[in-house]
Design an enzyme around this catalytic site. Structure first.
Site, PDB file in Angstrom:
ATOM      1  N   THR A   1       1.457  -0.977   0.155  1.00 39.45           N
ATOM      2  CA  THR A   1      -0.129   0.146  -0.205  1.00 39.45           C
ATOM      3  C   THR A   1       0.921   1.224  -0.147  1.00 39.45           C
ATOM      4  O   THR A   1       1.746   1.326   0.446  1.00 39.45           O
ATOM      5  CB  THR A   1      -0.505  -0.063   1.108  1.00 39.45           C
ATOM      6  OG1 THR A   1      -1.397   1.249   1.248  1.00 39.45           O
ATOM      7  CG2 THR A   1      -0.516  -0.499   2.742  1.00 39.45           C
TER       8      THR A   1
ATOM      9  N   GLU B   1      -4.875  -2.562   4.693  1.00 37.97           N
ATOM     10  CA  GLU B   1      -5.036  -3.613   5.907  1.00 37.97           C
ATOM     11  C   GLU B   1      -5.420  -3.883   6.635  1.00 37.97           C
ATOM     12  O   GLU B   1      -5.606  -4.476   7.722  1.00 37.97           O
ATOM     13  CB  GLU B   1      -3.979  -1.778   6.901  1.00 37.97           C
ATOM     14  CG  GLU B   1      -2.903  -1.209   6.221  1.00 37.97           C
ATOM     15  CD  GLU B   1      -2.976  -0.498   4.952  1.00 37.97           C
ATOM     16  OE1 GLU B   1      -4.469  -0.626   4.745  1.00 37.97           O
ATOM     17  OE2 GLU B   1      -1.861   0.722   5.338  1.00 37.97           O
TER      18      GLU B   1
ATOM     19  N   LYS C   1      -6.427   9.837  -3.537  1.00 34.63           N
ATOM     20  CA  LYS C   1      -6.570   9.000  -3.892  1.00 34.63           C
ATOM     21  C   LYS C   1      -7.256   9.217  -5.491  1.00 34.63           C
ATOM     22  O   LYS C   1      -8.666   9.572  -5.770  1.00 34.63           O
ATOM     23  CB  LYS C   1      -7.472   7.815  -3.643  1.00 34.63           C
ATOM     24  CG  LYS C   1      -7.480   6.349  -3.983  1.00 34.63           C
ATOM     25  CD  LYS C   1      -8.579   5.593  -2.376  1.00 34.63           C
ATOM     26  CE  LYS C   1      -7.972   4.234  -2.590  1.00 34.63           C
ATOM     27  NZ  LYS C   1      -8.609   3.417  -2.027  1.00 34.63           N
TER      28      LYS C   1
ATOM     29  N   TRP D   1      -3.683   5.663  -5.426  1.00 36.31           N
ATOM     30  CA  TRP D   1      -3.020   6.301  -4.563  1.00 36.31           C
ATOM     31  C   TRP D   1      -1.788   7.477  -5.455  1.00 36.31           C
ATOM     32  O   TRP D   1      -1.531   6.466  -6.100  1.00 36.31           O
ATOM     33  CB  TRP D   1      -2.143   5.612  -3.232  1.00 36.31           C
ATOM     34  CG  TRP D   1      -3.057   4.936  -2.258  1.00 36.31           C
ATOM     35  CD1 TRP D   1      -3.507   3.715  -2.052  1.00 36.31           C
ATOM     36  CD2 TRP D   1      -3.889   5.306  -1.371  1.00 36.31           C
ATOM     37  NE1 TRP D   1      -4.211   3.662  -1.377  1.00 36.31           N
ATOM     38  CE2 TRP D   1      -4.437   4.934  -0.804  1.00 36.31           C
ATOM     39  CE3 TRP D   1      -4.118   7.663  -1.643  1.00 36.31           C
ATOM     40  CZ2 TRP D   1      -6.142   5.554   0.127  1.00 36.31           C
ATOM     41  CZ3 TRP D   1      -5.554   7.207  -0.485  1.00 36.31           C
ATOM     42  CH2 TRP D   1      -5.786   6.247   0.227  1.00 36.31           C
TER      43      TRP D   1
HETATM   44  P1  AMP Z   1      -6.901   1.572   0.169  1.00 38.07           P
HETATM   45  O1  AMP Z   1      -5.701   0.679   0.944  1.00 38.07           O
HETATM   46  O2  AMP Z   1      -5.743   1.530  -1.314  1.00 38.07           O
HETATM   47  O3  AMP Z   1      -8.079   0.190  -0.351  1.00 38.07           O
HETATM   48  O4  AMP Z   1      -7.149   2.343   0.137  1.00 38.07           O
HETATM   49  C1  AMP Z   1      -8.499   2.366   1.448  1.00 38.07           C
HETATM   50  C2  AMP Z   1      -8.496   4.321   2.096  1.00 38.07           C
HETATM   51  O5  AMP Z   1      -9.380   4.086   0.817  1.00 38.07           O
HETATM   52  C3  AMP Z   1      -9.546   3.940   3.400  1.00 38.07           C
HETATM   53  O6  AMP Z   1      -8.368   4.431   4.802  1.00 38.07           O
HETATM   54  C4  AMP Z   1     -10.104   5.754   2.660  1.00 38.07           C
HETATM   55  O7  AMP Z   1      -9.209   6.612   3.192  1.00 38.07           O
HETATM   56  C5  AMP Z   1     -10.596   5.165   1.528  1.00 38.07           C
HETATM   57  N1  AMP Z   1     -11.170   4.587   1.068  1.00 38.07           N
HETATM   58  C6  AMP Z   1     -11.928   2.981   0.833  1.00 38.07           C
HETATM   59  N2  AMP Z   1     -13.315   2.825   0.296  1.00 38.07           N
HETATM   60  C7  AMP Z   1     -14.029   4.519   1.245  1.00 38.07           C
HETATM   61  C8  AMP Z   1     -15.254   4.899   0.963  1.00 38.07           C
HETATM   62  N3  AMP Z   1     -15.904   3.497   0.875  1.00 38.07           N
HETATM   63  N4  AMP Z   1     -15.352   5.917   1.239  1.00 38.07           N
HETATM   64  C9  AMP Z   1     -14.237   6.513   1.293  1.00 38.07           C
HETATM   65  N5  AMP Z   1     -13.182   6.616   1.101  1.00 38.07           N
HETATM   66  C10 AMP Z   1     -12.937   4.855   1.054  1.00 38.07           C
END
Ligand code: AMP
Length: 541
Positions: A180, A325, A433, A438
């Site tokens: 990540t 995570e 994002k 990212w």
């Molecule tokens: P990742 O590790 O790439 O899956 O990203 C996780 C992060 O994406 C989370 O900690 C949030 O900041 C953002 N995220 C994931 N799902 C959502 C959602 N439904 N609404 C808003 N932010 C989200």
């Protein structure tokens, strides 16, 4: 009771024994449609497991993939982990420098890749550290000509028969690895275990999650290099759902055609993908004939999208939240019985929240001092998570624990209401994002700061109609410096992946600082939130 370890190979064995005739359908990078059954897949996985062992991959060593969603990738999911090796999915959208760094950090031994990624592999080949074998995921007839020594996937499978007993080992053994983009510094590895993966697969399938069953045809749009495609390749075998893989074409038309031809009932992906699909369906006056539900997550699902799906197309939206995570499934916004009869507007407001936990996952919100905040739907605090599929420690960082009192700090800011529905209101981690991927604001600031005319640079994510968020760079010039926008854009070229380029660069006289001297990005985000929507440039994604 019997002691049986929760192993990924047991999901495949169940799929074969109890749902052997169920189908796996893939649109391949080669352009055609491939179709076979769970029985065929399980037999090929056993042959592949022997092939992986023949490449001298030992227990716990990493087998990397650089591949789109397809049946060969699914075979690797099961064969690599099933033998006791660790499946490491690389994200092809990363800059080559990052990919090389990650492959070395993971100490990958073998790299399997889709034919279409040959140019990237050729450019990276001498920086892949311990990778001993490169395997092209194709057949002999399509093997490319290359200066590299390449193995052919189908040859490897051909070379072995399918008599193989999946080994039994401790369910706490590592099964897969996903990196990540870290808040600071280099990407961090999240190492999943067999136990966490199997428990997570149960959680994903529950009725108040995705409600996945043997009556479903599921199409994961979410890439298999993003947190194991939200666990769907595992859950599909667990429940006997037909699974359809879209390959690299994720535009509205390609997806819609596949949804229809395979009668897909359930899909999953980030809002950007669904916007493309909705545009295609709307512009061409189309209807879904089989699609019942779609899971939208990875970024906030806009209320308008939810409403369109529900009202115009009769497709029920499950808004979900999670992170690398958390394997990633954390919460899903599925209504409770008492909420079903609410007026539509109120129901959509609840469904727009990021949702509630199923058993296994637990969340809380805390203030800056660590005190737990009430579940009143108003108090916003740091969102903390815990559970058997939540990370305890990053890969290779045994000396430091990210946990606070046994809880994982997510970096998200949220409220929780009296019914347990969590809603994200902001993010403290310094990343942007864009379309589900990212972008490191810190990396971008470092590049900008490398320009001799820049005194200070702050990069923030601002709202964007298509990509959800895009980077905006705020720059303070050094006294006497005359650096301009075009010069800085030129300065970024080649130093970062092209789609990381900020959408705009704004010169300011100062950047607000907090008490500890840190840039007050929360204030900047408030001020510039609508900058791109109010007539800024289009996304560079
Ligand atoms: P990742 O590790 O790439 O899956 O990203 C996780 C992060 O994406 C989370 O900690 C949030 O900041 C953002 N995220 C994931 N799902 C959502 C959602 N439904 N609404 C808003 N932010 C989200």
């Amino acid at each position: 009771m019997m002691q049986q370890p929760l192993l990924i190979s047991s999901l495949l064995q169940h799929g074969e024994r109890h749902h052997g005739r169920q189908e796996v359908v893939s649109r391949r990078v080669e352009g055609d449609i491939h179709r076979y059954t769970f029985t065929d897949m399980a037999a090929r996985c056993r042959r592949l497991a022997k092939a992986i062992a023949s490449l001298d991959v030992n227990f716990g060593e990493r087998v990397a993939t650089l591949a789109w969603n397809g049946y060969r990738h699914m075979e690797l999911y099961y064969a690599a982990s099933g033998t006791g090796a660790v499946l490491h999915t690389l994200n092809p959208r990363l800059h080559p420098d990052q990919l090389a760094w990650i492959a070395q950090d993971a100490d990958d031994k073998v790299l399997f890749f889709d034919l279409s990624f040959l140019p990237q592999i050729e450019a990276l080949a001498n920086r892949l550290g311990s990778v001993r074998h490169l395997v092209v995921m194709t057949d002999r007839a399509r093997m490319p000509v290359s200066s590299l020594k390449l193995l052919c996937y189908e040859d490897l499978i051909e070379a072995h028969n399918d008599t193989y007993d999946w080994p039994a080992f401790d369910e706490a053994s590592a099964s897969s690895l996903c990196y990540t983009s870290g808040t600071t510094g280099n990407p961090k590895g999240v190492l999943y275990s067999h136990r966490s993966t199997v428990l997570h697969a149960y959680a994903v399938a529950l009725p108040d999650s995705l409600s996945l069953s043997a009556r479903d045809t599921v199409l994961p749009v979410v890439p298999m290099f993003h947190v194991n495609a939200w666990g769907l390749p595992y859950s599909a075998c667990m429940v006997g759902a037909k699974i359809v893989f879209p390959g690299p074409s994720l535009d509205g038309k390609s997806l819609f055609d596949l949804f229809e031809s395979e009668q897909v009932t359930l899909s999953s992906g980030v809002p950007t993908v669904w916007q493309g699909l909705l545009d295609h369906v709307e512009n061409n006056g189309l209807r879904f004939s089989a699609m019942k539900r779609t899971v939208i997550g990875g970024a906030a699902c806009p209320m308008a999208m939810l409403r369109s799906f529900e009202e115009a197309y009769g497709v029920h939206v499950v808004h979900g939240w999670g992170m690398t995570e958390t394997s990633p499934f954390g919460t899903a916004s599925v209504l409770k019985g008492s909420q079903l009869s609410l007026p539509a507007g109120q129901r959509y407001a609840i469904q727009s929240k990021q949702g509630r936990c199923v058993f296994g996952m637990d969340i809380k919100i805390i203030d800056d001092e660590g005190g737990e905040l009430p579940w009143d739907g108003r108090s916003a605090g740091h969102l903390m998570a815990r559970g058997p599929w939540v990370l305890a420690q990053y890969f290779r960082q045994d000396d430091t624990s990210p946990l606070v009192d046994g809880w994982f700090p997510t970096g998200d800011i949220a409220t929780i209401d009296g019914d347990g529905f969590m809603q994200i209101t902001d993010r403290t981690k310094d990343v942007i994002k864009s379309g589900g991927e990212w972008i490191s604001s810190i990396d971008l600031e470092n590049v900008a700061m490398g320009h001799p005319g820049v005194a200070m640079a702050a990069c923030i994510g601002v709202a964007h109609a298509k990509w959800d968020e895009r980077p905006l760079m705020l720059v303070v010039r050094k006294p006497g410096a005359s650096v301009n926008r075009e010069e800085l854009f030129d300065f970024f070229a080649g130093k970062i992946a092209k789609w990381w380029t900020p959408d705009d660069i704004v010169f300011v006289t100062e950047i607000p600082l907090g008490a500890t001297g840190k840039m007050l990005k929360t204030r900047l985000r408030e001020q510039y939130h609508a900058y791109l929507i109010d007539g800024g440039r289009n996304g560079n994604h």
